[in-house]
Design a protein around this motif. Sequence first.
Motif, PDB file in Angstrom:
ATOM      1  N   ASN A 183       0.817  -1.215   0.000  1.00  0.00           N
ATOM      2  CA  ASN A 183       0.000   0.000   0.000  1.00  0.00           C
ATOM      3  C   ASN A 183       0.852   1.268   0.000  1.00  0.00           C
ATOM      4  O   ASN A 183       0.511   2.241  -0.679  1.00  0.00           O
ATOM      5  CB  ASN A 183      -0.958  -0.017   1.198  1.00  0.00           C
ATOM      6  CG  ASN A 183      -2.187  -0.856   0.911  1.00  0.00           C
ATOM      7  OD1 ASN A 183      -2.982  -0.525   0.043  1.00  0.00           O
ATOM      8  ND2 ASN A 183      -2.320  -1.958   1.626  1.00  0.00           N
ATOM      9  N   MET A 186       2.302   1.708  -3.587  1.00  0.00           N
ATOM     10  CA  MET A 186       1.277   2.116  -4.546  1.00  0.00           C
ATOM     11  C   MET A 186       0.843   3.563  -4.330  1.00  0.00           C
ATOM     12  O   MET A 186       0.670   4.330  -5.289  1.00  0.00           O
ATOM     13  CB  MET A 186       0.070   1.181  -4.440  1.00  0.00           C
ATOM     14  CG  MET A 186       0.320  -0.212  -4.983  1.00  0.00           C
ATOM     15  SD  MET A 186       0.473  -0.220  -6.794  1.00  0.00           S
ATOM     16  CE  MET A 186       0.683  -1.991  -7.104  1.00  0.00           C
ATOM     17  N   HIS A 208      -3.490  -8.272  -4.901  1.00  0.00           N
ATOM     18  CA  HIS A 208      -4.928  -8.067  -5.024  1.00  0.00           C
ATOM     19  C   HIS A 208      -5.222  -6.569  -4.992  1.00  0.00           C
ATOM     20  O   HIS A 208      -4.732  -5.870  -4.106  1.00  0.00           O
ATOM     21  CB  HIS A 208      -5.673  -8.728  -3.866  1.00  0.00           C
ATOM     22  CG  HIS A 208      -5.747 -10.220  -3.945  1.00  0.00           C
ATOM     23  ND1 HIS A 208      -6.562 -10.873  -4.835  1.00  0.00           N
ATOM     24  CD2 HIS A 208      -5.107 -11.183  -3.223  1.00  0.00           C
ATOM     25  CE1 HIS A 208      -6.434 -12.186  -4.675  1.00  0.00           C
ATOM     26  NE2 HIS A 208      -5.558 -12.397  -3.717  1.00  0.00           N
ATOM     27  N   PHE A 209      -6.022  -6.077  -5.919  1.00  0.00           N
ATOM     28  CA  PHE A 209      -6.529  -4.711  -5.868  1.00  0.00           C
ATOM     29  C   PHE A 209      -7.954  -4.752  -5.307  1.00  0.00           C
ATOM     30  O   PHE A 209      -8.823  -5.434  -5.862  1.00  0.00           O
ATOM     31  CB  PHE A 209      -6.555  -4.065  -7.259  1.00  0.00           C
ATOM     32  CG  PHE A 209      -5.228  -3.553  -7.716  1.00  0.00           C
ATOM     33  CD1 PHE A 209      -4.797  -2.291  -7.335  1.00  0.00           C
ATOM     34  CD2 PHE A 209      -4.414  -4.320  -8.532  1.00  0.00           C
ATOM     35  CE1 PHE A 209      -3.564  -1.806  -7.752  1.00  0.00           C
ATOM     36  CE2 PHE A 209      -3.186  -3.842  -8.959  1.00  0.00           C
ATOM     37  CZ  PHE A 209      -2.758  -2.579  -8.567  1.00  0.00           C
ATOM     38  N   SER A 211     -10.979  -1.960  -3.541  1.00  0.00           N
ATOM     39  CA  SER A 211     -11.319  -0.586  -3.170  1.00  0.00           C
ATOM     40  C   SER A 211     -11.557  -0.510  -1.667  1.00  0.00           C
ATOM     41  O   SER A 211     -11.713  -1.537  -0.985  1.00  0.00           O
ATOM     42  CB  SER A 211     -12.578  -0.138  -3.907  1.00  0.00           C
ATOM     43  OG  SER A 211     -13.721  -0.831  -3.413  1.00  0.00           O
ATOM     44  N   SER A 238     -13.447  -7.932  -7.425  1.00  0.00           N
ATOM     45  CA  SER A 238     -12.238  -7.260  -7.910  1.00  0.00           C
ATOM     46  C   SER A 238     -12.080  -7.440  -9.416  1.00  0.00           C
ATOM     47  O   SER A 238     -11.722  -6.500 -10.139  1.00  0.00           O
ATOM     48  CB  SER A 238     -11.004  -7.793  -7.180  1.00  0.00           C
ATOM     49  OG  SER A 238      -9.833  -7.159  -7.643  1.00  0.00           O
ATOM     50  N   TYR A 242     -11.918  -4.165 -11.657  1.00  0.00           N
ATOM     51  CA  TYR A 242     -10.598  -3.817 -12.191  1.00  0.00           C
ATOM     52  C   TYR A 242     -10.252  -4.541 -13.495  1.00  0.00           C
ATOM     53  O   TYR A 242      -9.268  -4.184 -14.148  1.00  0.00           O
ATOM     54  CB  TYR A 242      -9.517  -4.090 -11.143  1.00  0.00           C
ATOM     55  CG  TYR A 242      -9.633  -3.193  -9.935  1.00  0.00           C
ATOM     56  CD1 TYR A 242      -9.269  -1.855 -10.005  1.00  0.00           C
ATOM     57  CD2 TYR A 242     -10.141  -3.666  -8.726  1.00  0.00           C
ATOM     58  CE1 TYR A 242      -9.391  -1.010  -8.916  1.00  0.00           C
ATOM     59  CE2 TYR A 242     -10.266  -2.834  -7.618  1.00  0.00           C
ATOM     60  CZ  TYR A 242      -9.887  -1.506  -7.718  1.00  0.00           C
ATOM     61  OH  TYR A 242     -10.019  -0.676  -6.641  1.00  0.00           O
ATOM     62  N   VAL A 245      -5.984  -7.550 -14.510  1.00  0.00           N
ATOM     63  CA  VAL A 245      -4.820  -6.728 -14.150  1.00  0.00           C
ATOM     64  C   VAL A 245      -3.543  -7.236 -14.798  1.00  0.00           C
ATOM     65  O   VAL A 245      -2.560  -6.489 -14.916  1.00  0.00           O
ATOM     66  CB  VAL A 245      -4.643  -6.668 -12.606  1.00  0.00           C
ATOM     67  CG1 VAL A 245      -5.849  -6.012 -11.955  1.00  0.00           C
ATOM     68  CG2 VAL A 245      -4.390  -8.052 -12.013  1.00  0.00           C
ATOM     69  N   ARG A 252      -1.986 -11.747 -10.508  1.00  0.00           N
ATOM     70  CA  ARG A 252      -3.058 -11.923  -9.523  1.00  0.00           C
ATOM     71  C   ARG A 252      -2.746 -13.161  -8.675  1.00  0.00           C
ATOM     72  O   ARG A 252      -2.463 -14.233  -9.217  1.00  0.00           O
ATOM     73  CB  ARG A 252      -4.402 -12.095 -10.235  1.00  0.00           C
ATOM     74  CG  ARG A 252      -5.598 -12.064  -9.285  1.00  0.00           C
ATOM     75  CD  ARG A 252      -6.880 -12.372 -10.029  1.00  0.00           C
ATOM     76  NE  ARG A 252      -7.290 -11.316 -10.934  1.00  0.00           N
ATOM     77  CZ  ARG A 252      -7.942 -10.217 -10.536  1.00  0.00           C
ATOM     78  NH1 ARG A 252      -8.239 -10.037  -9.268  1.00  0.00           N
ATOM     79  NH2 ARG A 252      -8.297  -9.316 -11.415  1.00  0.00           N
ATOM     80  N   VAL A 269      -3.798  -4.490  -1.900  1.00  0.00           N
ATOM     81  CA  VAL A 269      -3.654  -3.077  -2.246  1.00  0.00           C
ATOM     82  C   VAL A 269      -5.026  -2.425  -2.164  1.00  0.00           C
ATOM     83  O   VAL A 269      -5.952  -2.800  -2.891  1.00  0.00           O
ATOM     84  CB  VAL A 269      -3.054  -2.899  -3.647  1.00  0.00           C
ATOM     85  CG1 VAL A 269      -3.094  -1.425  -4.061  1.00  0.00           C
ATOM     86  CG2 VAL A 269      -1.621  -3.406  -3.683  1.00  0.00           C
ATOM     87  N   ASP A 271      -6.915   0.355  -3.199  1.00  0.00           N
ATOM     88  CA  ASP A 271      -6.682   1.288  -4.299  1.00  0.00           C
ATOM     89  C   ASP A 271      -7.367   2.627  -4.060  1.00  0.00           C
ATOM     90  O   ASP A 271      -8.568   2.691  -3.811  1.00  0.00           O
ATOM     91  CB  ASP A 271      -7.186   0.668  -5.598  1.00  0.00           C
ATOM     92  CG  ASP A 271      -6.942   1.569  -6.785  1.00  0.00           C
ATOM     93  OD1 ASP A 271      -5.807   2.061  -6.912  1.00  0.00           O
ATOM     94  OD2 ASP A 271      -7.890   1.792  -7.560  1.00  0.00           O
ATOM     95  N   TYR A 275      -4.404   2.345  -9.554  1.00  0.00           N
ATOM     96  CA  TYR A 275      -4.661   1.424 -10.661  1.00  0.00           C
ATOM     97  C   TYR A 275      -4.997   2.174 -11.953  1.00  0.00           C
ATOM     98  O   TYR A 275      -4.562   1.784 -13.038  1.00  0.00           O
ATOM     99  CB  TYR A 275      -5.783   0.448 -10.301  1.00  0.00           C
ATOM    100  CG  TYR A 275      -6.020  -0.583 -11.379  1.00  0.00           C
ATOM    101  CD1 TYR A 275      -5.081  -1.593 -11.596  1.00  0.00           C
ATOM    102  CD2 TYR A 275      -7.138  -0.540 -12.204  1.00  0.00           C
ATOM    103  CE1 TYR A 275      -5.268  -2.536 -12.597  1.00  0.00           C
ATOM    104  CE2 TYR A 275      -7.339  -1.474 -13.198  1.00  0.00           C
ATOM    105  CZ  TYR A 275      -6.395  -2.476 -13.390  1.00  0.00           C
ATOM    106  OH  TYR A 275      -6.577  -3.401 -14.384  1.00  0.00           O
TER     107      TYR A 275
END
Length: 383
Positions: A183, A186, A208-209, A211, A238, A242, A245, A252, A269, A271, A275
Amino acid sequence: MQKQDQAVIVVGAGPSGLSIAACLTKQSIPYIILEREDCFASLWKKYSYDRLHLHLRKQFCELPHKPFPPSYPSYIPKEQFLHYLDDYVSHFRITPLYHRTVEVAEYDEGSQKWKVKARNGDSGEVEEYSENFLVVATGETSDPYIPEVEGLSSFPGKVLHSTRFKSGKEFKDEHVLVVGSGNSGMEISLDLVNHGAKTSIVVRSPVHFLSREMVFWGLFLLKYFSLSMVDSLMVIVSRLVYGDVTNYGVGRPNEGPFFMKVKYGKYPVIDVGTYQKIKSGELKVLPAEIESVQGKDVLFKNGELHPFDSIVFCTGFKRSTHKWLKGDDYLLNDDGIPKPSYPFHWKGKNGLYCVGLSRRGFYGAVADAENIANDISHILQHT
């Protein structure tokens, strides 16, 4: 110098140390806190970047016995969190002993007490403390870690750990390499791009992204459903949000986000805009490790060579508990993480405890603090 007359010695005055201090105060149990820095919550006060917000909603981040003010937003910025901590310390009359670096802590079988030696950074004197209980509250983020990289000393530009990064504005128009895709990595990359830096980030491991809202609902659902069910749902959502990715050089993981957080301490992560910068090409993903540094040029293990003006290492922390905690072969491993499984991770033997090391953030530290204070209170009442 010998000092005693407190029941509990707490090592560390970060949020975990403050939490156990408040819980002990509520139980009228005397304690002292030894802190190596010149302030409480030093990671937040001195070593965090300007745009930092709490990644989780405020109800998951408040410390024991004092909620956040209702006027605070759902995701609290650093300055407001520091104001809350100032009020917290004042409210519970917490007075750490600063500039105290613990050199040795060991249990004395004869006196059945913990003997702690701490160097006073102001006087240079070694102070000795002897009490019934010892609480390790040094946290998961105690010692900044930069890996050894061949030729790094030849790099002519700025090289810094994330704890020394404040804002991307000082890197405008520079080519900046961010090493580490957690985190901090990013979000620091996002800040650099927003301030006009030509930024690349090394994303070596799959991530992993999620929100903020996904994480909130995930934590809510974990109260009612199994971790594997919630993880499966998070992965599906996700993907919907997203997309694929891997099209942008990001792998992933095969394991779910909450499973990885608990097992490895690897957070998804959360986001807050990064991203989209990756997707637009404003933030370049470099999927290979650094092989070596040759002046301004960084050689990667896939053979690519790129020049940079600055390097920011967001490579996490190591813990140094094993260097000063002696005689404990039960509670903590060599990396300073509890050996016993959750939820029995907070209690060792002979009055040894740890708080905030369960890889469950503030929420876990609060639970640890309350458990420890209750346990010490029970012992004191029955001796």
